[in-house]
Scaffold this active site. Structure first.
Site: not given
Ligand code: SAH
Length: 270
Positions: A105
């Site tokens: 993000s």
């Molecule tokens: N906070 C993260 C942003 C990651 S993007 C950072 O600092 O890098 C969002 C993430 O949510 C992705 O990696 C995706 O795989 C995950 N995601 C999507 N659906 C999900 C679920 N049901 N449970 C856990 N993770 C999930």
């Protein structure tokens, strides 16, 4: 003559022209293209705190971020969470690819969401985010920032490859001993993590059709949840949910904030 409204309205029409659409996880191809365009040789002093301070100063100049959140962001080396080829862009306010089709993000989005959590009744009183649940660990960057602001952090990721990557990243940066080490869980975040709850703060980095009931059940009284959620014709918006208890009766107060575009909250694990 007015143009008939299409239903459902497209996300583009919901987001413009009133305000810029907050896109923390821009389309991967776009992020990759930008990264290739901007790539500079590494070894440019990214390890120094000054480069992070500059990022934080730019955010501070916008006047809308919580100082405690900015201080935590100034302490976490974001370049350690992205591919070394992209490290030179780690302190730009931009999303970057982290592999497995996902992106980290934007710093401004991380700052905004954590600021919303801090503005909740419980966190205001406590001066800490307390026990936190993050859904969507990704590369682990936001989990590291949260660790500097919380008493306990549990972060769930459904993609095993990213869960492993986040674990390695967090081990490498070695958070100060006085702060909790994030507990990383490989699993479906839609069911929350009742074993580590209840949580004072819940933050989702992926957007679903609605707020899963499990998150509401695992949100402690006085707690606050921030999650991108579908809002009918308005597309995806940031939803804030407060667990309020009055005369022993719980209710969840919902407010909707700006239009956003996060990656989808998916079910199951991979
Ligand atoms: N906070 C993260 C942003 C990651 S993007 C950072 O600092 O890098 C969002 C993430 O949510 C992705 O990696 C995706 O795989 C995950 N995601 C999507 N659906 C999900 C679920 N049901 N449970 C856990 N993770 C999930």
């Amino acid at each position: 003559m007015s143009t008939p409204k299409r239903f459902p309205a497209s996300l583009r029409s919901a987001a413009t022209p009133q305000r810029e659409l907050l896109m923390p996880q821009r389309h991967l191809r776009q992020a990759t293209a930008d990264a290739a365009r901007l790539a500079r040789p590494s070894g440019t002093g990214l390890d120094s705190g000054a480069v992070r301070e500059r990022m934080v100063s730019r955010l501070r100049a916008e006047g809308r971020f919580d100082e405690r959140v900015l201080a935590a962001m100034a302490a976490v080396p974001r370049h350690e969470f992205v591919d070394s080829a992209l490290a030179a862009q780690a302190y730009e306010d931009t999303a970057l690819p982290i592999g497995h089709g996902q992106t980290i993000s934007k710093p401004s989005v991380v700052g905004h969401m954590l600021g919303l959590l801090f503005a909740g009744a419980g966190a205001r009183q406590r001066g800490s985010l307390g026990r936190v649940l993050e859904i969507g660990t990704g590369c682990g960057y936001q989990a590291a920032v949260i660790a500097l602001l919380a008493r306990q952090v549990t972060s769930i990721e459904r993609l095993q490859g990213l869960h492993d990557k986040a674990k390695a990243n967090l081990q490498r940066i070695a958070l100060p001993r006085s702060h909790p080490v994030p507990r990383l869980v490989w699993g479906d975040g839609r069911i929350g993590h009742s074993a580590s709850g209840p949580f004072d703060s819940i933050v989702a980095a992926a957007g679903g059709e609605d707020i899963p009931r499990a998150w509401m059940d695992q949100l402690a009284p006085g707690g606050r949840l921030v999650a991108p959620t579908a809002a009918g014709g308005r597309g995806q918006v940031l939803v804030v949910l407060d667990h309020v208890v009055e005369a022993g009766v719980s209710r969840w107060v919902r407010s909707e904030h700006e239009a956003v575009l996060f990656v989808p909250l998916k079910s199951g694990v991979v």
